[in-house]
Design an enzyme around this catalytic site. Sequence first.
Site, PDB file in Angstrom:
ATOM      1  N   ASP A 106       0.835  -1.207   0.000  1.00 16.00           N
ATOM      2  CA  ASP A 106       0.000   0.000   0.000  1.00 16.00           C
ATOM      3  C   ASP A 106       0.869   1.256   0.000  1.00 16.00           C
ATOM      4  O   ASP A 106       0.631   2.200  -0.760  1.00 16.00           O
ATOM      5  CB  ASP A 106      -0.910   0.017   1.229  1.00 16.00           C
ATOM      6  CG  ASP A 106      -2.211  -0.732   1.018  1.00 16.00           C
ATOM      7  OD1 ASP A 106      -2.691  -0.760  -0.126  1.00 16.00           O
ATOM      8  OD2 ASP A 106      -2.743  -1.279   1.995  1.00 16.00           O
ATOM      9  N   HIS A 107       1.845   1.284   0.881  1.00 12.94           N
ATOM     10  CA  HIS A 107       2.734   2.442   0.950  1.00 12.94           C
ATOM     11  C   HIS A 107       3.571   2.573  -0.324  1.00 12.94           C
ATOM     12  O   HIS A 107       3.789   3.685  -0.821  1.00 12.94           O
ATOM     13  CB  HIS A 107       3.653   2.338   2.169  1.00 12.94           C
ATOM     14  CG  HIS A 107       2.962   2.617   3.472  1.00 12.94           C
ATOM     15  ND1 HIS A 107       2.224   1.664   4.137  1.00 12.94           N
ATOM     16  CD2 HIS A 107       2.888   3.740   4.224  1.00 12.94           C
ATOM     17  CE1 HIS A 107       1.722   2.197   5.242  1.00 12.94           C
ATOM     18  NE2 HIS A 107       2.121   3.452   5.320  1.00 12.94           N
TER      19      HIS A 107
END
Length: 394
Positions: free
Chosen positions: A168-169
């Site tokens: 996600d990051h």
Amino acid sequence: MYHILNGIRVLDLGRFISAPYCGMMLADMGAEVIKIERKGGEDGRELPPFAPNGESLYVPSFNRNKKGITLNTRSEQGKALLRSLIEKSDVLIENFRPGVMVNMGLSYEEIEKINPRMIMVSISGYGQKGSYAQRGAFDMIVQATSGMMSVTGTPESGPVMLGTPFVDHLAGLFAAYGIMLALYDRQRTGKGKYLDLSMMDCAVPMLQTVIPAYSVNKTIPGRHGCIDPLTCPVNRYQAKDGYVMIHAGTDPLFARLITVIQDEQLKAEKYQDVKERIADRQMIDKVISGWCMERNAEDIDEILTEAGIPCGVVNDIKQIFENPIAVQRDQLIEIGMPGIGKVHFGGNPVKFSQESDGTMNRAPYLGEHNVEIYHGLLGIGMEEIQNMERNDDI
């Protein structure tokens, strides 16, 4: 907050982590980022961890330095408001399932008609088109499908996901990178761009040498835990009171290590060759483990660091807070939150010389900047704003 992106306006339609994190990275650099949520707020506002007053700390972790408005993207009035915002903005970020923006009548082709300079980024699990496009995806799902999980863990543990939502990051960071390239290109061409960014696209290249190794030799790697299969000794070793990670895999580093440990077995001539060390890894690790078990982790760290050997204590979050480098490098930043007090969040790793990052602002409350944006930016009268609130358009 820096001022490098002052004058750039970003519409953040993101939910959960990837798109909001991208927006936050831009907001930290001075962009005016407007977080757009439905009237009830994004689902993340109900997720833990919670402060003692019951407020979620999830959304504040990915939305500092932004302005917040509510908008009903399903009503005709809401869609009209979004089009007006698009006309006055530079970037739009979204991470809906593929097709949602098209069904709203806001494909990039339509957005480009409204604002030819608009840069739009769509973050999804597997891209906007293709056989996987409509699959639901969360971080751990893409860790699995990308192959990342297959090389994480030990032979005994089976495939293991990373302890934080890494993909996600990663997607948020690559999205921010793509936006900066598009802004640079727009200076030359005057035109915007569309970026179709998938989490899978971001994760697969992180397999690095695993990819050419299979391409040439059809090698399928196993799970190696904390060792480095290319050299030795590299491992996580248990101390009296915790764990340390040690890398003494090169010949010069190994020479330094044996001056510290002073074990006759490690001094054998054959172990001065890395190939011999790899072949006898278990014995070497057993000797180092015995030495470490007699000492505290911090003492091991001090001894080996003084000897010029890369090592580090396996810190938990309490130790991170106590680590001086976390303060010196602004890895943990304090932001005041009404009703809670000062709360620490992860800092921005991008630091520029000759400019201070200044004060960081808390994430906006739901709809906190409705009047500023709808009245101040779009010029809508206060009475009409109140009518839109009653009609659930905002």
